[in-house]
Design a protein around this motif. Structure first.
Motif: not given
Length: 400
Positions: A331-346
């Motif tokens: 689910d690309a929308e779930k991925l978007q929430y994950f990227l903005l709320q939980e994920f970072e790369d450097h």
């Protein structure tokens, strides 16, 4: 409180609805790469600002409802330079391409009507059509076939007694599809044979790659009563904040009805029209060639980086500055929430437009995203690299 059933049937834009989550990510100190919105970072030509600054009238008055004369003349001359015979009477200044669409739909649609639109499509089409009481009847396309749609087999079975128009974007947003001359001719023929309007959104006209020539449905004079063009200064001049567009049609009855709405909303912004006129007057073929070359460079950078991500699928865009991408996620929308709320790369993450909102067919686009390649090539490369790392982290979390 009771609200309109028409507005309640509309959805928030998949392009803009994640803004609050992006702001939260930035508040945490993260850099967010924007792949979600068609906001170019190319500088707006200074001629726009010079024209506005040199405006000498002592009163900033209403513009005429059809448009400021200098703007209408500049737009007319632009189309004439492309070989399309139009007069100022065929042009109506609008508050961007968005208002042009809203006016057209208000003129031709009523409750229960349908507009044929190839999907995936620009999501705001759905809002503009729904508030008239009409709906989109999608023309399905597939990435494996390059999202192409202009065949009789795909279109004619979907025409019903309630069909009023075919709406196309050429070059395509979000797919980057550019119609061939044969496909454009076929669309015109179908519109004539079935007595439909053919609304052609051409705001990306100059952005075609691989040596293709910019085109317009205006070339088909035999379909003058059927064709309406939507255009804007936003993309070709990187002037999205200048809300100036046009409706162009030789259908006098349609333009007469459109004038009722134009007079009701009084006018498009006077100063923006003055600036837009200067843009049309000053830009040369070399300007457009440079613009094409820059966006092609950006497209190639995105394509090269996407090819490094396992499981990603996409069709090579031929124009505009977007591409649809199928991701190896549930689910690309779930991925978007994950990227903005939980994920970072450097300390960096990425924002895009989830694909489901670009479809009318339920369930389609769930694993797709739209990428707008509107920033510098090196930023785009890093953004896609971050996306790849984010996909890996998201899938790993879901497996755990």
């Amino acid at each position: 409180m009771k609200f309109s059933s028409r507005i309640e049937s509309c959805s928030l834009s998949p392009i803009r609805k994640f803004h609050p989550y992006m702001m939260e990510a930035k508040a945490k100190g993260r850099t967010v790469y924007h792949l979600n919105i068609g906001q170019p970072d190319i500088e707006t030509p200074k001629e726009f600002f010079d024209a506005v600054q040199n405006y000498q009238e002592k009163v900033l008055a209403y513009a005429p409802s059809p448009g400021v004369e200098t703007y209408l003349e500049a737009a007319r001359d632009y189309y004439l330079s492309l070989g399309y015979q139009v007069s100022c009477d065929d042009i109506l200044a609008t508050y961007g391409g968005s208002e042009a669409l809203q006016i057209l739909f208000s003129c031709i649609l009523e409750e229960g009507d349908e507009v044929l639109v190839p999907e995936p499509y620009y999501p705001n089409y759905d809002t503009f059509i729904r508030v008239t009481g009409a709906t989109i009847r999608p023309i399905p396309t597939e990435p494996e076939q390059g999202y192409r749609y202009a065949t009789r087999e795909q279109i004619e079975p979907r025409i019903t007694s309630r069909t009023r128009a075919i709406l196309v974007t050429n070059p395509g947003n979000p797919t980057g599809v550019v119609l061939t001359a044969q496909e454009r001719r076929l669309l015109v023929d179908i519109a004539k044979e079935h007595n439909l309007f053919l609304i052609s959104d051409e705001v990306y006209r100059e952005l075609v790659y691989g040596g293709q020539t910019p085109s317009s449905m205006l070339e088909y004079q035999d379909a003058a009563e059927h064709v309406a063009i939507v255009d804007s200064v936003s993309k070709r001049f990187s002037a999205t904040g200048s809300r100036v567009g046009v409706i162009v049609s030789r259908n006098r009855e349609l333009m007469g009805h459109a004038m009722k709405i134009a007079q009701g909303r009084l006018c498009a912004a006077t100063l923006d029209q003055v600036g837009a006129a200067a843009l049309y007057r000053s830009m040369t073929p070399e300007y457009y060639a440079g613009l094409r070359a820059e966006y092609q460079h950006r497209r190639d950078a995105v394509v090269e980086e996407l090819q490094k991500i396992p499981g990603v699928q996409f069709s090579h865009p031929e124009g505009a500055f977007y591409l649809m991408v199928t991701l190896p996620v549930d689910d690309a929308e779930k991925l978007q929430y994950f990227l903005l709320q939980e994920f970072e790369d450097h300390g960096e993450t990425v924002m895009y437009a989830p694909g489901e909102g670009f479809y009318a067919t339920p369930g389609k686009g769930r694993s797709e995203i739209r990428i707008a390649y509107v920033t510098a090539a090196e930023k785009l490369r890093r953004a896609v690299e971050v996306l790849g790392h984010g996909i890996q982290a998201y899938n790993a979390q879901n497996r755990s």
